[in-house]
Every structure is written in C-alpha cells, then in structure tokens.
Design a protein around this motif. Sequence first.
Motif, mmCIF file in Angstrom:
data_model
loop_
_atom_site.group_PDB
_atom_site.id
_atom_site.type_symbol
_atom_site.label_atom_id
_atom_site.label_comp_id
_atom_site.label_asym_id
_atom_site.label_seq_id
_atom_site.Cartn_x
_atom_site.Cartn_y
_atom_site.Cartn_z
ATOM 1 N N TRP A 283 0.834 -1.207 0.000
ATOM 2 C CA TRP A 283 0.000 0.000 0.000
ATOM 3 C C TRP A 283 0.866 1.253 0.000
ATOM 4 O O TRP A 283 0.619 2.192 -0.766
ATOM 5 C CB TRP A 283 -0.954 0.013 1.205
ATOM 6 C CG TRP A 283 -1.914 1.159 1.152
ATOM 7 C CD1 TRP A 283 -3.105 1.214 0.499
ATOM 8 C CD2 TRP A 283 -1.733 2.460 1.755
ATOM 9 N NE1 TRP A 283 -3.695 2.453 0.661
ATOM 10 C CE2 TRP A 283 -2.872 3.238 1.431
ATOM 11 C CE3 TRP A 283 -0.734 3.037 2.541
ATOM 12 C CZ2 TRP A 283 -3.036 4.552 1.855
ATOM 13 C CZ3 TRP A 283 -0.887 4.349 2.965
ATOM 14 C CH2 TRP A 283 -2.023 5.091 2.625
ATOM 15 N N ILE A 284 1.888 1.285 0.854
ATOM 16 C CA ILE A 284 2.808 2.426 0.900
ATOM 17 C C ILE A 284 3.479 2.608 -0.452
ATOM 18 O O ILE A 284 3.634 3.738 -0.952
ATOM 19 C CB ILE A 284 3.871 2.226 2.004
ATOM 20 C CG1 ILE A 284 3.235 2.332 3.402
ATOM 21 C CG2 ILE A 284 5.006 3.230 1.847
ATOM 22 C CD1 ILE A 284 2.829 3.725 3.813
ATOM 23 N N ASP A 285 3.880 1.506 -1.080
ATOM 24 C CA ASP A 285 4.557 1.570 -2.373
ATOM 25 C C ASP A 285 3.648 2.156 -3.450
ATOM 26 O O ASP A 285 4.091 2.952 -4.279
ATOM 27 C CB ASP A 285 5.018 0.171 -2.785
ATOM 28 C CG ASP A 285 5.756 0.162 -4.108
ATOM 29 O OD1 ASP A 285 6.853 0.729 -4.175
ATOM 30 O OD2 ASP A 285 5.221 -0.403 -5.081
ATOM 31 N N ARG A 286 2.385 1.801 -3.438
ATOM 32 C CA ARG A 286 1.481 2.261 -4.492
ATOM 33 C C ARG A 286 1.011 3.699 -4.272
ATOM 34 O O ARG A 286 0.921 4.478 -5.229
ATOM 35 C CB ARG A 286 0.264 1.347 -4.594
ATOM 36 C CG ARG A 286 -0.772 1.819 -5.625
ATOM 37 C CD ARG A 286 -1.862 0.813 -5.874
ATOM 38 N NE ARG A 286 -1.340 -0.407 -6.499
ATOM 39 C CZ ARG A 286 -2.113 -1.402 -6.921
ATOM 40 N NH1 ARG A 286 -3.432 -1.346 -6.775
ATOM 41 N NH2 ARG A 286 -1.570 -2.466 -7.490
ATOM 42 N N TYR A 287 0.734 4.081 -3.042
ATOM 43 C CA TYR A 287 0.061 5.344 -2.805
ATOM 44 C C TYR A 287 0.924 6.440 -2.182
ATOM 45 O O TYR A 287 0.576 7.620 -2.278
ATOM 46 C CB TYR A 287 -1.173 5.115 -1.913
ATOM 47 C CG TYR A 287 -2.264 4.369 -2.627
ATOM 48 C CD1 TYR A 287 -3.115 5.018 -3.513
ATOM 49 C CD2 TYR A 287 -2.429 2.996 -2.448
ATOM 50 C CE1 TYR A 287 -4.097 4.332 -4.198
ATOM 51 C CE2 TYR A 287 -3.403 2.295 -3.126
ATOM 52 C CZ TYR A 287 -4.247 2.974 -4.001
ATOM 53 O OH TYR A 287 -5.222 2.292 -4.679
ATOM 54 N N ILE A 288 2.022 6.078 -1.533
ATOM 55 C CA ILE A 288 2.778 7.096 -0.796
ATOM 56 C C ILE A 288 4.207 7.234 -1.316
ATOM 57 O O ILE A 288 4.580 8.255 -1.882
ATOM 58 C CB ILE A 288 2.775 6.778 0.718
ATOM 59 C CG1 ILE A 288 1.342 6.606 1.230
ATOM 60 C CG2 ILE A 288 3.488 7.899 1.485
ATOM 61 C CD1 ILE A 288 0.437 7.814 1.088
ATOM 62 N N PHE A 289 5.026 6.220 -1.123
ATOM 63 C CA PHE A 289 6.441 6.289 -1.515
ATOM 64 C C PHE A 289 6.757 5.165 -2.490
ATOM 65 O O PHE A 289 7.177 4.081 -2.072
ATOM 66 C CB PHE A 289 7.350 6.180 -0.288
ATOM 67 C CG PHE A 289 7.216 7.308 0.686
ATOM 68 C CD1 PHE A 289 7.541 8.607 0.319
ATOM 69 C CD2 PHE A 289 6.766 7.075 1.975
ATOM 70 C CE1 PHE A 289 7.420 9.651 1.224
ATOM 71 C CE2 PHE A 289 6.644 8.109 2.883
ATOM 72 C CZ PHE A 289 6.970 9.401 2.505
ATOM 73 N N PRO A 290 6.566 5.386 -3.795
ATOM 74 C CA PRO A 290 6.873 4.329 -4.754
ATOM 75 C C PRO A 290 8.358 3.980 -4.747
ATOM 76 O O PRO A 290 9.211 4.854 -4.658
ATOM 77 C CB PRO A 290 6.445 4.932 -6.102
ATOM 78 C CG PRO A 290 6.458 6.411 -5.888
ATOM 79 C CD PRO A 290 6.075 6.615 -4.453
ATOM 80 N N ASN A 291 8.626 2.688 -4.805
ATOM 81 C CA ASN A 291 9.992 2.170 -4.955
ATOM 82 C C ASN A 291 10.881 2.393 -3.735
ATOM 83 O O ASN A 291 12.105 2.368 -3.844
ATOM 84 C CB ASN A 291 10.672 2.784 -6.189
ATOM 85 C CG ASN A 291 9.818 2.677 -7.430
ATOM 86 O OD1 ASN A 291 9.154 1.660 -7.645
ATOM 87 N ND2 ASN A 291 9.799 3.718 -8.247
ATOM 88 N N GLY A 292 10.292 2.598 -2.571
ATOM 89 C CA GLY A 292 11.090 2.806 -1.371
ATOM 90 C C GLY A 292 11.570 1.498 -0.759
ATOM 91 O O GLY A 292 11.086 0.411 -1.069
ATOM 92 N N HIS A 293 12.551 1.618 0.140
ATOM 93 C CA HIS A 293 13.047 0.460 0.886
ATOM 94 C C HIS A 293 13.668 0.964 2.180
ATOM 95 O O HIS A 293 14.499 1.882 2.163
ATOM 96 C CB HIS A 293 14.086 -0.323 0.087
ATOM 97 C CG HIS A 293 14.694 -1.454 0.880
ATOM 98 N ND1 HIS A 293 14.032 -2.656 1.095
ATOM 99 C CD2 HIS A 293 15.883 -1.567 1.533
ATOM 100 C CE1 HIS A 293 14.795 -3.450 1.828
ATOM 101 N NE2 HIS A 293 15.931 -2.814 2.105
ATOM 102 N N LEU A 294 13.271 0.375 3.315
ATOM 103 C CA LEU A 294 13.835 0.755 4.604
ATOM 104 C C LEU A 294 15.004 -0.165 4.935
ATOM 105 O O LEU A 294 14.843 -1.387 4.977
ATOM 106 C CB LEU A 294 12.771 0.671 5.705
ATOM 107 C CG LEU A 294 11.548 1.558 5.526
ATOM 108 C CD1 LEU A 294 10.632 1.451 6.741
ATOM 109 C CD2 LEU A 294 11.942 3.010 5.277
ATOM 110 N N PRO A 295 16.172 0.412 5.187
ATOM 111 C CA PRO A 295 17.338 -0.429 5.467
ATOM 112 C C PRO A 295 17.293 -1.003 6.882
ATOM 113 O O PRO A 295 16.679 -0.430 7.786
ATOM 114 C CB PRO A 295 18.502 0.552 5.322
ATOM 115 C CG PRO A 295 17.919 1.868 5.754
ATOM 116 C CD PRO A 295 16.503 1.852 5.239
ATOM 117 N N SER A 296 17.974 -2.105 7.062
ATOM 118 C CA SER A 296 18.271 -2.611 8.403
ATOM 119 C C SER A 296 19.721 -2.243 8.717
ATOM 120 O O SER A 296 20.490 -1.853 7.829
ATOM 121 C CB SER A 296 18.097 -4.124 8.461
ATOM 122 O OG SER A 296 19.083 -4.760 7.643
#
Length: 389
Positions: A283-296
């Motif tokens: 949902w976040i990818d489609r509507y808010i931040f496309p193509n994001g990734h949170l690092p560890s």
Amino acid sequence: MMSSNSASYSPPGGIKAPAALQQILQQAGIAVNGTQAWDMQVHDPMVFDRILQTWSLGLGESYMDGQWDCQRLDEFFYRLMRDELDESVQGFAKVRLLYEIARSKLFNLQSKDRAFQVGEQHYNAGNDLFEAMLDPRMIYSCAYWAHAKDLTEAQEHKLDLICKKLQLKPGESLLEIGCGWGGLAKFAAERYGVKVLGITVSSEQRALAIEHCQGLPVEIRLIDYRDLTGSFDKIVSVGMFEHVGQKNYAEYFDIAHRLLSDQGIFLLHTIGSYATVKKTDAWIDRYIFPNGHLPSLVELSQALERRFLVEDLHNFGHDYDKTLMAWLSNFERAWPQLQTQYSKRFYRMWRYYLCCCAGFFRSGQGQLWQLVLTKRERQQTYLGYRPSF
C-alpha cells in the motif's frame, strides 16, 4: 480466501468476519464493530475478502473507499505491529507477497530512470498540503523531542543537532542530498555560515526551497545524486536514503565517499527497520512512496564496509511517532481549508498514511538513525555530540 464452510465470527451489527482473520485481530486486542477506539468499524463485509486477498493493499484501499473506519487508526496499527501480527495476516495473501518479493529481487526499483517518480507522486502532491501539515520551516523528517515543547522547537533542535554533529564552520561547503523545501540548507547557512548545495527530485520542492533561501549562499538543483560532481567539506542526507534502495547502497556510498573531502564528515539521517525485510509494503509503495526500501542495520553495515567509518550511531525512533501525530493534528486542523483542493478519498489516504506510520514507530518495528561517517583518511578523532540544553 476462506472456503464457504469456514467458521465465522458474528460481531455486533451482523457483519461476519472469517474466523482465522478474527482470531488474529483478537490477539491484537482488536474487535470488529467493537466499542474500543482502535476497533474496526466495518460497513461492508467485502472488506474481509480484500484483506485476505492482498492484505496491506486491500486493507488500505478498502479504508480509502470508506468500507471501514477506526477512531484511533494509529492504535489499530500499533496493536497489529506490536506482536508482528501483521506478518501473520500476510500469510493469507501469499501470491501477492511472493510477487512483491520477486519484484524487489529481480528489478532495481530505485534505478536512475525511476529516481524522479517519488518526487512527482509524493513530494509534488502540493506545497499547500505540506505547508499546512509541517512546522514553519517545512521539515519533513523526524523531529528531536528530548527537550522540546512543540513541533517547531523539536524540528529546530533536530536541525541544530545535525549541524553540531557535522561540526560546521563558517565558509565550509555543505552538500545536502535530498534538501526538501530548503529548511536545513537555510538554517545551516544562516546559523553556521556555510555554503550549501541542496539537491532534490521534486520540482515543487526546488521552487519553494529557492524562495526560502533567497539572499543566502545556497544553491538548489533538480538532480539525481548519481549525477553529482565536486568536493565538499561536509555532506548531509536527511530522510532521502529510504528512496535509494538496497541494490544501490554500494553506489550511493561510493559517490558520497568520492564527494567528501578526506577530513570531512558525512551525517546520514534515515528511517530504518529493526529487521531486514525483503519487500516494501504494497500500500505504501502504491500510494505514498513508490519504490522505497527501509534499510536494516545489517544492510547498512554491509554497504559501509571498506567505505566509511561509523563514528556515531544515534537512535531516536520513538520520536517519529510523536512527530507523525503532530503532523496528523495539523492536517486535521487544516482540512476545512484543504478540502477545496483535495478529495475525500485523498483525505482518507493521507490520514491512513500518517496513522499507520505512527503505529509502525510506536511498535518499535520502525527506527530512526543518525549515523556520523568519516573516511579512513580523516586524521582527527571525532568527538560525539549530544545536546545538554
């Protein structure tokens, strides 16, 4: 999907939830059409099919469509994520889950030709929206609340914390990778006398940042970080690394290493995940931040190896919960004026976004890190900084 003979729970109002889904919600202390502020108030039983088919995407889209409500969405998400029950629900949506994992593995979702997509979709949503929601400096990243009484003060303390950790001195050059609307660039130029180059992938951000920084030694460019050249005394990146993507971490840090002077300091301020994840929330990818990734931290340490020394790591992830709730309060207060420009569906989408992120940080799954990085060539010992106020 559940079979037609699956046991069902019948909450008040007669709407039936599949038993397996109801069990997961009950483990989180969430009821369907219950009396607690974090309970789901379901208006359309099709909600359950949408959740079981695509989990996050169905949950969010059905909320946007008005099929269910919740008085305290932030608490709803906190309870789901607190015991990682959101992972249990994803088991129902295996096909979608496998698709998201394969998509992130097979494709570089943060490639150079995609770099401006998040700017166009999210950061260009409307300066009026962000002006209403954020503090007067329009800082769109986690505030530092340890000694602050309100959002404005918490954001100023965060900016000063960054500048002091960078040990900024008058006349130095500062590169800001992801400059937003120019709040940090303006603060650093005014308070610390540095020359700033800020870059962004949002045309709306750039226009307002130029306006905010008029008369100061600040340049704002619409450019991808991979096109940067030159040398800088200090580098800072606040809330941008989440858009870099794991496939590009090595290149990102190689570029930062090339741009930073040997005696310089690089401060990276980023959201992180307490565990390595293989996919982005659909949902976040489609509507808010496309193509994001949170690092560890594992991903970060692997990318930093043989590139930078980690001089300091500061975690204040719970401050993001408080920051998001302050943004939500501002957004709700401003909605009567904003609703002439934005739809009701947008309102529900934005409220859902702020609340699910608040629950994410409240649960501890979401972290906020500031890393101070230097090159091996730096000859000075870095003395860490924490404000005393």
